[in-house]
Design an enzyme around this catalytic site. Sequence first.
Site, PDB file in Angstrom:
ATOM      1  N   HIS A 229     126.741   1.161 104.194  1.00 41.66           N
ATOM      2  CA  HIS A 229     126.981  -0.007 103.342  1.00 41.66           C
ATOM      3  C   HIS A 229     128.436   0.100 102.877  1.00 41.66           C
ATOM      4  O   HIS A 229     128.953   1.203 102.702  1.00 41.66           O
ATOM      5  CB  HIS A 229     126.149   0.017 102.062  1.00 41.66           C
TER       6      HIS A 229
ATOM      7  N   ASP B 106     128.709   2.486  99.961  1.00 39.17           N
ATOM      8  CA  ASP B 106     128.422   3.913 100.151  1.00 39.17           C
ATOM      9  C   ASP B 106     129.709   4.684 100.370  1.00 39.17           C
ATOM     10  O   ASP B 106     129.813   5.843 100.010  1.00 39.17           O
ATOM     11  CB  ASP B 106     127.625   4.192 101.441  1.00 39.17           C
TER      12      ASP B 106
ATOM     13  N   GLU C   3     116.980  -7.619 108.267  1.00 39.09           N
ATOM     14  CA  GLU C   3     116.015  -6.519 108.143  1.00 39.09           C
ATOM     15  C   GLU C   3     114.897  -6.921 107.191  1.00 39.09           C
ATOM     16  O   GLU C   3     115.080  -6.989 105.977  1.00 39.09           O
ATOM     17  CB  GLU C   3     116.732  -5.260 107.627  1.00 39.09           C
TER      18      GLU C   3
ATOM     19  N   GLU D 228     112.101  -1.668 110.230  1.00 37.67           N
ATOM     20  CA  GLU D 228     111.958  -0.337 109.630  1.00 37.67           C
ATOM     21  C   GLU D 228     110.480   0.051 109.506  1.00 37.67           C
ATOM     22  O   GLU D 228     109.658  -0.761 109.073  1.00 37.67           O
ATOM     23  CB  GLU D 228     112.641  -0.353 108.264  1.00 37.67           C
TER      24      GLU D 228
ATOM     25  N   HIS E  32     108.918  -0.222 105.976  1.00 40.97           N
ATOM     26  CA  HIS E  32     108.782  -1.629 105.565  1.00 40.97           C
ATOM     27  C   HIS E  32     107.560  -2.264 106.231  1.00 40.97           C
ATOM     28  O   HIS E  32     106.863  -3.073 105.626  1.00 40.97           O
ATOM     29  CB  HIS E  32     110.022  -2.437 105.950  1.00 40.97           C
TER      30      HIS E  32
ATOM     31  N   ASP F 140     115.223   0.909 112.155  1.00 43.41           N
ATOM     32  CA  ASP F 140     115.438   1.907 111.107  1.00 43.41           C
ATOM     33  C   ASP F 140     114.249   2.853 111.197  1.00 43.41           C
ATOM     34  O   ASP F 140     113.127   2.523 110.781  1.00 43.41           O
ATOM     35  CB  ASP F 140     115.505   1.260 109.720  1.00 43.41           C
TER      36      ASP F 140
ATOM     37  N   ASP G 281     108.410   2.702  99.003  1.00 45.48           N
ATOM     38  CA  ASP G 281     109.317   2.958 100.119  1.00 45.48           C
ATOM     39  C   ASP G 281     109.982   4.311  99.925  1.00 45.48           C
ATOM     40  O   ASP G 281     110.993   4.419  99.247  1.00 45.48           O
ATOM     41  CB  ASP G 281     110.365   1.822 100.130  1.00 45.48           C
TER      42      ASP G 281
ATOM     43  N   ASP H 294     111.100   6.376 102.363  1.00 41.94           N
ATOM     44  CA  ASP H 294     112.119   6.717 103.369  1.00 41.94           C
ATOM     45  C   ASP H 294     112.019   8.156 103.864  1.00 41.94           C
ATOM     46  O   ASP H 294     112.994   8.910 103.828  1.00 41.94           O
ATOM     47  CB  ASP H 294     113.533   6.471 102.807  1.00 41.94           C
TER      48      ASP H 294
ATOM     49  N   ASP I 102     117.078   5.733 108.548  1.00 39.56           N
ATOM     50  CA  ASP I 102     117.174   5.247 107.168  1.00 39.56           C
ATOM     51  C   ASP I 102     116.180   6.101 106.370  1.00 39.56           C
ATOM     52  O   ASP I 102     115.109   5.647 105.978  1.00 39.56           O
ATOM     53  CB  ASP I 102     116.808   3.755 107.134  1.00 39.56           C
TER      54      ASP I 102
HETATM   55  C1  XLS Z   1     116.014  -0.603 101.997  1.00 39.36           C
HETATM   56  C2  XLS Z   1     116.620  -0.889 103.284  1.00 39.36           C
HETATM   57  C3  XLS Z   1     118.109  -0.580 103.368  1.00 39.36           C
HETATM   58  C4  XLS Z   1     118.720  -1.274 104.541  1.00 39.36           C
HETATM   59  C5  XLS Z   1     120.191  -1.393 104.488  1.00 39.36           C
HETATM   60  O1  XLS Z   1     114.810  -0.470 101.847  1.00 39.36           O
HETATM   61  O2  XLS Z   1     115.926  -0.207 104.280  1.00 39.36           O
HETATM   62  O3  XLS Z   1     118.324   0.788 103.399  1.00 39.36           O
HETATM   63  O4  XLS Z   1     118.377  -0.655 105.747  1.00 39.36           O
HETATM   64  O5  XLS Z   1     120.596  -2.078 103.366  1.00 39.36           O
HETATM   65 NI    NI Z   2     116.504   0.014 106.302  1.00 40.01          NI
HETATM   66 NI    NI Z   3     114.002   0.630 103.558  1.00 39.41          NI
END
Ligand code: XLS
Ligand code: NI
Ligand code: NI
Length: 450
Positions: free
Chosen positions: A103, A106, A234, A270, A273, A298, A309, A311, A343
């Site tokens: 991003h 970041d 996304e 993702e 998600h 992702d 979430d 991750d 991700d």
């Molecule tokens: C958040 C998203 C984020 C996107 C990029 O849940 O996965 O990380 O991939 O903004």
């Molecule tokens: Ni993501």
């Molecule tokens: Ni995410």
Amino acid sequence: MYKKSYFPKISKVPYSGIDSLKSSLAFHYYNPDEVIGTKKMRDWLNFSVAFWHTFDQQLVDPFGDGTAQRPYSMFKGLDLAKARVEASFEFFDKLGVDYFCFHDRDIAPEGDTLRETNKNLDEIIDMITKYQESSGVKVLWNTANMFSNARFVGGAASSPFADIFAYAGAQVKKGLETAKRVDAANYVFWGGREGYESLLNTDMKREQEHLGHFFSMAADYAKEINYEGQLLLEPKPKEPMTHQYDFDAATTINFLKTYGLDDIYKLNLEGNHANLAGHTYQHEIRVARDAKMLGSLDANQGDKLIGWDIDEFPSNLYGATLTMYEVIKNNGLNEGKGGLNFDAKPRRSSFETNDMFYTHIVGMDTYAAGLRVAYRLVEDEVLDQFINNRYQSFNSGIGASIESGNENLASLEQYVLDRPQSQLIEATESGHLEQIKDTLNHYIVDTLRK
Ligand code: XLS
Ligand code: NI
Ligand code: NI
């Protein structure tokens, strides 16, 4: 260089095969230059490191502060941003990944105005492009963080406040220019707060129209500056908003069609998600694949016992196999433009520097294993045989006639009106799901033993 090395105790992660059972700083299944079918493993997978999780994350959770121990944590501001870039390219090299994602916020700190912020960003991008030249590491995608800052409290392009919409537009303009500078294969939009909490205070239609207009302005600008990367949306159903407009693949495809953007945008999907939307990852990928809108992935997983979430790095072989099955059936991700971006972040209790490597190793090995198994499943037509067989009554007779549009409800009535129940039951067959699952298990175990 702020430091000679950020990971002095770690050498390049080798492929060691499956001789040793214990995990070490080596790959058991990922052998980047090995050819699987038509492509090298590295080209099927296009692994990417997520800059935010790996280099920014302090490993907080909703109840606790960060625990991460990082070899650049003594730096502040722009110095910290630069040290992270230095550390990241050493990390990419040692891990052997070809891509990363970031991003805008970041990689460089915000200033008081967008002009100052852009200046910080440019300084870091100058540095990144130099490292890219010397290392050959590429950007899978970049994106704009339009959800962390307090100004985005009501969203960005769907914010009820016009000045914030304008700010988001300016931020994405810079994001697309950045994508062009770093030659990003894709540019991603994740609508962090593009959604709403309650209809008691929201004009949903107006917000969605703004969002559609915003994405068409972004596509116009990408064209104007000749940025040739793929634009991606996304989907995510919730978090942080209660209702997010890009709920899942199907909703997002419908949204793009409504605004005439379905030829321009594809999807970045993702794992976690998908689960939050009540789907499997494979379902989401299949929906996009069938619509010819599969862009990139992702690669992470959630924990159904926790329900938000989280991750997690992928470690589920079964899931990775079915994901890679879709990717192979699609002949790769968007003609090689897409990839598997982790991700994902280490657990809060995995706070050591070494864990930055172990987490990626399990993720890469899981997907490499999934690729190996899925390729055999495709090659042996294991699922195709079951599935083709299941639909064969549509290949001739009444089925073929239905598919070619030669029947109507009256003719179908004629066809079945006097058929006894026993004959109709005979026309069906078992789905043999348990048998297929047993076969799938054998393929996983047998392939990975070799
Ligand atoms: C958040 C998203 C984020 C996107 C990029 O849940 O996965 O990380 O991939 O903004
Ligand atoms: Ni993501
Ligand atoms: Ni995410």
